[in-house]
Enzyme design. Sequence first.
Site: not given
Length: 291
Positions: A18-19, A69, A271
Site C-alpha cells: 500500500p502506497e 502512507k 529494490r
Amino acid sequence: MARTLTRPDRPDPPDTVPELPEVETIRRQLSPVWSGRRIVDAWTYGTPKFAAAVDAIGARVESIGRRGKYLMVELDDDRQLVIHLGMTGVLRVGSGAEPDPYLRASWSLDNGTIVEFQDVRRFGRVAVVARDDHSSLPTLHELGPEPLSDDFTAASLYRSLSASHRAIKTQLLSQRPVAGVGNIYADEALWHARVHPAARSITRPQATRLHTAIREVLAAAVERRGTTLRDYRTFSGERGDNQHALVAYGQGDAPCARCARALRTITLDARTTTFCATCQRLPRERRFDGA
DNA sequence: CGCAGCGCCTGAAGGC
DNA sequence: TGCCTTCAGGCGCTGC
C-alpha cells in the site's frame, strides 16, 4: 493461473504494498465508517508493533486523515491513532466469520461495528501518540510534503534531491523529498519524467518533470483506487484498477511504451527497479556502467 | 551525522 | 513428494 500479471512467463508479482493511492482509497472508505464513533473495546495480537491498539479504547474518532502512507485516526482526546499497513496490511469491517490467524488488531465501535487490521507478514504498525508528536515514528517525523498539496513544488523537490548524492530513487523511497511514494510509483514517475533511477544528481528541468510526474501518477492512481497486483483490496474489498496503467513497474523486458526498446530490470539498493535505459539516461559525467 | 546494512516476516516457487 | 533456499519489500534500528 494468471492473475492480473502482464508477464505470463514470470511468477506472480509480490504483494502489492500500500502506497499513497492505496492508503488514500482506504481512508476515503474507512472514514464514514469510523468517524464520529467511540472505540468501546479493542483487541491486539501479542506483539509490540500492534500492542498500542488498545490504548485508543474510550476515545471518540473525530476524523481520519493521512500523511504519506500513514493513516491518522484523530481522537477526541488530543491523541492520534497512527496505522501503517506495512506490506500486507488490510483494514476491513470484521465479519466475525472464520477465525483469522493473521488478525493483528481490532477495534469495536459503539454501534457494534468492528474494524479489523489483518497483516500476514507483520510489517505493519500501530501507535497512539499525542497529536502531532511523531518523535516515536522517525519516518513520519521526517516525512516530506504531501505530493498533492501546494507544499510540494518543483523547487522543493530539486532542493531536497540536490542535498544528497544518494540515487534519486533511493531518495524518493526515503519519504523525505515527498511523502507516500513507494517502489511502484517511484518506477512509474521516473519513467514518465525520463529520469534514471540510479542518477545521483538531478537537473532543474528533470526535477520539474519529476515533480509533475509524481503528482500525475499518484493522482491518476487515486482515481483508479490503487494498484491491485495480487493482495491489495480497498476497505470495501474491491480491487483497484491502476495495474492496467503501469508502464514500468513489473514490466521488465516488455517494450517501452515510448521508444519500444525493452525495459530493463535491475536491483537498486535492494529494490527491484524497472526502467528504460534509452529514455531514462544518466548525466554524461556520472554514467553508471553497472560493472 | 549520514547512510549502508540488516532484521523483521511469510507465502510462493524453484531446485534437488 | 517434500525439504530447503531464495525472493519480495517498508521501515526501524544499529553501527561505521
